[in-house]
Design a protein around this motif. Structure first.
Motif, PDB file in Angstrom:
ATOM      1  N   UNK A 146       0.857  -1.059   0.111  1.00  0.00           N
ATOM      2  CA  UNK A 146      -0.083   0.005   0.049  1.00  0.00           C
ATOM      3  C   UNK A 146       0.902   1.393   0.002  1.00  0.00           C
ATOM      4  N   UNK A 147       1.987   1.124   0.834  1.00  0.00           N
ATOM      5  CA  UNK A 147       2.887   2.459   0.907  1.00  0.00           C
ATOM      6  C   UNK A 147       3.426   2.491  -0.595  1.00  0.00           C
ATOM      7  N   UNK A 148       3.979   1.371  -1.078  1.00  0.00           N
ATOM      8  CA  UNK A 148       4.648   1.640  -2.589  1.00  0.00           C
ATOM      9  C   UNK A 148       3.732   2.108  -3.593  1.00  0.00           C
ATOM     10  N   UNK A 149       2.440   1.778  -3.370  1.00  0.00           N
ATOM     11  CA  UNK A 149       1.398   2.243  -4.486  1.00  0.00           C
ATOM     12  C   UNK A 149       1.219   3.554  -4.157  1.00  0.00           C
ATOM     13  N   UNK A 195       3.339  11.351   3.913  1.00  0.00           N
ATOM     14  CA  UNK A 195       3.340   9.999   4.787  1.00  0.00           C
ATOM     15  C   UNK A 195       2.053   9.231   4.431  1.00  0.00           C
ATOM     16  N   UNK A 196       1.912   7.915   4.061  1.00  0.00           N
ATOM     17  CA  UNK A 196       0.569   7.545   3.674  1.00  0.00           C
ATOM     18  C   UNK A 196      -0.115   7.303   5.016  1.00  0.00           C
ATOM     19  N   UNK A 197      -1.499   7.877   4.932  1.00  0.00           N
ATOM     20  CA  UNK A 197      -2.356   7.495   6.326  1.00  0.00           C
ATOM     21  C   UNK A 197      -2.427   6.295   6.640  1.00  0.00           C
ATOM     22  N   UNK A 198      -2.619   5.843   7.765  1.00  0.00           N
ATOM     23  CA  UNK A 198      -2.716   4.434   8.258  1.00  0.00           C
ATOM     24  C   UNK A 198      -4.053   4.060   7.800  1.00  0.00           C
ATOM     25  N   UNK A 199      -5.101   5.132   7.385  1.00  0.00           N
ATOM     26  CA  UNK A 199      -6.180   4.583   7.194  1.00  0.00           C
ATOM     27  C   UNK A 199      -6.638   4.520   5.817  1.00  0.00           C
ATOM     28  N   UNK A 200      -5.431   4.269   4.974  1.00  0.00           N
ATOM     29  CA  UNK A 200      -5.638   4.281   3.603  1.00  0.00           C
ATOM     30  C   UNK A 200      -4.636   2.946   3.011  1.00  0.00           C
ATOM     31  N   UNK A 201      -5.327   2.340   2.124  1.00  0.00           N
ATOM     32  CA  UNK A 201      -4.576   0.999   1.621  1.00  0.00           C
ATOM     33  C   UNK A 201      -5.334   0.350   0.733  1.00  0.00           C
ATOM     34  N   UNK A 202      -4.845  -0.925   0.402  1.00  0.00           N
ATOM     35  CA  UNK A 202      -5.329  -1.600  -0.844  1.00  0.00           C
ATOM     36  C   UNK A 202      -6.012  -2.947  -0.188  1.00  0.00           C
ATOM     37  N   UNK A 203      -6.667  -3.797  -1.253  1.00  0.00           N
ATOM     38  CA  UNK A 203      -7.306  -4.886  -1.197  1.00  0.00           C
ATOM     39  C   UNK A 203      -7.155  -5.655  -2.438  1.00  0.00           C
ATOM     40  N   UNK A 204      -7.172  -7.006  -2.067  1.00  0.00           N
ATOM     41  CA  UNK A 204      -7.104  -7.896  -3.201  1.00  0.00           C
ATOM     42  C   UNK A 204      -8.265  -8.771  -3.155  1.00  0.00           C
ATOM     43  N   UNK A 205      -9.100  -8.944  -4.283  1.00  0.00           N
ATOM     44  CA  UNK A 205     -10.221  -9.883  -4.476  1.00  0.00           C
ATOM     45  C   UNK A 205      -9.653 -11.092  -5.030  1.00  0.00           C
ATOM     46  N   UNK A 206      -9.857 -11.922  -4.076  1.00  0.00           N
ATOM     47  CA  UNK A 206      -9.612 -13.511  -4.615  1.00  0.00           C
ATOM     48  C   UNK A 206     -10.886 -14.196  -5.088  1.00  0.00           C
ATOM     49  N   UNK A 207     -10.921 -14.396  -6.416  1.00  0.00           N
ATOM     50  CA  UNK A 207     -12.075 -14.717  -7.081  1.00  0.00           C
ATOM     51  C   UNK A 207     -12.534 -16.146  -6.654  1.00  0.00           C
ATOM     52  N   UNK A 208     -13.789 -16.426  -6.744  1.00  0.00           N
ATOM     53  CA  UNK A 208     -14.400 -17.799  -6.566  1.00  0.00           C
ATOM     54  C   UNK A 208     -15.124 -17.994  -8.024  1.00  0.00           C
TER      55      UNK A 208
END
Ligand code: FMN
Length: 254
Positions: A146-149, A195-208
């Motif tokens: 998340x920090x890198x992005x 600085x990236x706020x702690x309340x911001x970041x990514x998700x990954x959808x693992x598909x079914x």
């Protein structure tokens, strides 16, 4: 009195008619999808698992100048009370492990995903007459990713992410702009990193499940769905086909 009522009635009728004339005929709205010689058949699958097929369709969508944001997808989450909600987010990465996007961890969608990781996402590429539907479970991406992005985004976007407590009510736009100005004064200086706020970041959808839909002119659309095998199920080669990497696929009625 009678004449007055009659005139009012005539006026009312002509008003209604002109409104009707002006209104858009939504019922008649339809575009022509693909012709019969452009069907999407099992033999056209470039991959027997959904990620390879997604790559082919997504990359084709990226070549179309009419599609300004081929990575825009409508993401649906579900509240603890079972109420769904949907909004667009931008796909920011994909691969065999899943589909990635970024957001505010305090937002409505994030709060819903914390309590129920089941989500659905849909792409629609109008000029290709194609849609892809994804169903699966989300996981948060690592803080490092998340920090890198976050730092790959333009600095004004980084500042906006810091200024916004997404999905919470706010008194006015001025309040946001005021926060933005304070942050700009702090960070729009050389050598300074937001600085990236702690309340911001990514998700990954693992598909079914991932469905590939292609619209046909005669409305006998093509739908090929990849999914995981249910317990005790076996591909029969007729309705259910063996794919790769533990996936099976089937054609669904339009
Ligand atoms: C094309 C498009 C792309 C968007 N991309 C994102 C995104 O990647 N991340 C995000 O948090 N919001 C994005 N938004 C805004 C969301 O649709 C939404 O307003 C916001 O995330 C708050 O949603 P929520 O209150 O349901 O959590 C995008 C909106 C549009 C129309």
């Amino acid at each position: 009195m009678g004449r007055f009522l009659a005139r009012t009635f005539v006026l009312f009728l002509s008003e209604t008619r002109s409104v009707r004339k002006m209104s858009i005929d939504i019922g008649g709205m339809r575009i022509k999808y693909k012709d019969k010689d452009e069907t999407f058949l099992e033999k056209h699958l470039v991959s027997k698992e959904p990620f390879g097929q997604f790559k082919a369709w997504f990359e084709e969508a990226c070549t179309k100048k009419e599609i300004l944001e081929p990575n825009a997808m409508c993401l649906a989450t579900v509240s603890p009370q079972g109420f769904p909600s949907a909004r667009f987010v931008l796909l920011k990465g994909y691969g065999k492990e899943g589909f990635k996007f970024f957001t505010n961890y305090g937002s409505r969608k994030a709060r819903e995903m914390d309590l129920n990781p089941n989500v659905a996402a849909t792409f629609y590429w109008e000029v290709l007459n194609r849609s892809i539907r994804i169903e699966g479970q989300v996981d948060k991406l690592s803080e490092e990713e998340s920090v890198t992005y976050f730092h790959s985004r333009p600095v004004p976007s980084q500042i906006a992410a810091c200024a916004s407590h997404q999905s919470t009510p706010i008194e006015s736009r001025d309040v946001l702009q005021e926060r933005e100005s304070v942050l700009e004064a702090q960070y729009l200086v050389p050598e300074k990193e937001v600085p990236k706020p702690s309340y911001w970041g990514g998700y990954i959808i693992r598909p079914q499940a991932v469905e590939f839909w292609q619209g046909q002119r005669d409305r006998l659309h093509d739908r090929i769905k990849f999914r995981k095998l249910n317990v005790g199920e076996q591909p029969d080669g007729k309705l259910l086909h063996e794919g790769e990497d533990g996936w099976v696929y089937e054609r669904l009625s339009p």
